[in-house]
Design an enzyme around this catalytic site. Structure first.
Site, PDB file in Angstrom:
ATOM      1  N   ASP A 159       0.838  -1.199   0.000  1.00  7.08           N
ATOM      2  CA  ASP A 159       0.000   0.000   0.000  1.00  7.08           C
ATOM      3  C   ASP A 159       0.870   1.245   0.000  1.00  7.08           C
ATOM      4  O   ASP A 159       0.368   2.347  -0.247  1.00  7.08           O
ATOM      5  CB  ASP A 159      -0.923   0.016   1.218  1.00  7.08           C
ATOM      6  CG  ASP A 159      -1.880   1.194   1.182  1.00  7.08           C
ATOM      7  OD1 ASP A 159      -2.498   1.409   0.115  1.00  7.08           O
ATOM      8  OD2 ASP A 159      -2.008   1.902   2.197  1.00  7.08           O
ATOM      9  N   HIS A 191      -1.551   3.916  -1.392  1.00  6.40           N
ATOM     10  CA  HIS A 191      -1.523   4.473  -0.029  1.00  6.40           C
ATOM     11  C   HIS A 191      -2.931   4.871   0.425  1.00  6.40           C
ATOM     12  O   HIS A 191      -3.198   6.037   0.740  1.00  6.40           O
ATOM     13  CB  HIS A 191      -0.577   5.663   0.053  1.00  6.40           C
ATOM     14  CG  HIS A 191      -0.131   5.964   1.457  1.00  6.40           C
ATOM     15  ND1 HIS A 191       1.032   6.624   1.763  1.00  6.40           N
ATOM     16  CD2 HIS A 191      -0.705   5.682   2.667  1.00  6.40           C
ATOM     17  CE1 HIS A 191       1.163   6.753   3.067  1.00  6.40           C
ATOM     18  NE2 HIS A 191       0.113   6.187   3.645  1.00  6.40           N
ATOM     19  N   GLY A 204      -4.561   3.050   2.949  1.00  4.58           N
ATOM     20  CA  GLY A 204      -4.836   2.324   4.189  1.00  4.58           C
ATOM     21  C   GLY A 204      -5.781   3.053   5.117  1.00  4.58           C
ATOM     22  O   GLY A 204      -6.640   2.448   5.753  1.00  4.58           O
TER      23      GLY A 204
END
Length: 320
Positions: free
Chosen positions: A260, A284, A286
């Site tokens: 991620d 990215h 998360g």
């Protein structure tokens, strides 16, 4: 006679009228200013006493006002990590509390971690490509059941990941943190134990903060100790993994990865990680879910209520 008012500005990346439970400006004396990283500051940085760092705007924006914040008392991030702020803390006065967003991202990051593990093991990226090509790609694929999962970085996010692994009938969940301790679910190993733990893990999850000690933690030696066919999942920060070393391992097909976060980030067009065999990349995300904003607002209301009452904030990571 000139009367000098004590500065009471609070810089928020969310409009104050959208946050329930903030101390009332009149009663608290706090003056809420909105700044989400735009080119113009909302006020004089020297009048800011509580700075909430704009979310996901990068290091350059995060640290830009810090050198002028001569009276700031609290710097609050809306991320679990503080690595985008620490390069600027040397400019702050002594006694400033730097706080992270513990409690905001655990659920979303743990959800994505499980998504990445299951998608990678069960071959979901290949199925999507097969659907695009109208190909029926049946066969046997690895299950999460009966696997050993190693969680490297066992803080609140690591614990949330373990909570969500519980229904999947893993053979073992092994926990690693900076130092050994007894955790709620069992023993937590120290980082020094990683060399002996890595060869037994089918899935290795990285959920550590980025610090000088964890930068390139997953280097050639670390990756070389992972068993053949193991899966590396990075939901920490990109530089926790040494990208060149990871590419060498994944290009042979010996291990796989679900990332991620990457180094560099954002991952530029043409970078070999985009097409490395067995590598799944997400951008990215998360913490970027519908769960973020309600939790972030509750955190800010609670932190500023403590601040207005003269109490220490929660989630203090360091004090300058």
């Amino acid at each position: 006679m000139t009367v000098h008012k004590t500065p009471t500005d609070v810089w928020l990346p969310i409009p104050a009228d959208e946050i329930d439970g903030l101390p009332e400006p009149g009663a608290s004396g706090l003056n809420y200013l909105f700044w989400d990283g735009g080119p113009d500051f909302p006020g004089d940085p020297a009048s800011c006493v509580f700075y909430v760092v704009p979310y996901m705007k990068g290091e350059q924006i995060a640290v830009r006002p810090l050198s002028g914040m001569s009276r700031v008392r609290v710097v609050q991030t809306l991320s679990a990590g503080i690595d985008h702020v620490t390069p600027g803390i040397g400019a702050l006065p002594s006694g400033v509390r730097l706080c992270n967003a513990k409690g905001v991202h655990e659920a979303s990051t743990a959800e994505l971690t499980l998504t990445l593990i299951l998608a990678s093991l069960r071959g979901i990226p290949g199925f999507v490509r097969g659907q695009d090509a109208e190909e029926w790609r049946s066969g046997f694929y690895p299950a999460l059941a009966d696997k050993t999962v190693l969680i490297v970085g066992y803080g609140s996010i690591g614990a949330a990941i373990e909570d969500r692994l519980t229904p999947f009938e893993c053979a073992r969940v092994v926990r690693v943190a900076r130092s050994a301790r007894r955790g709620e679910h069992g023993p937590v190993h120290a980082m020094a134990d990683l060399p002996e733990l890595l060869p037994d893990a089918d899935v290795v999850v990285l959920s550590t903060p980025l610090t000088p000690e964890t930068r390139h933690l997953a280097d050639a030696d670390f990756l070389g100790r992972m068993k053949d066919g193991a899966l590396l999942v990075n939901v920490a920060r990109g530089p926790v993994v040494e990208t060149a070393a990871l590419l060498k391992e994944t290009e042979t097909g010996r291990i796989r990865a679900a990332l991620d976060v990457t180094d560099p980030e954002p991952l530029p067009a043409g970078h070999p990680l985009w097409h490395a065999p067995g590598v799944l990349v997400t951008p990215h995300v998360g913490g970027s879910t519908s769960a973020f904003m309600p939790r972030a607002k509750r955190l800010l209301a609670a932190q500023l209520t403590r601040f207005a009452a003269g109490e220490d904030p929660s989630n203090i990571v360091l004090t300058t």
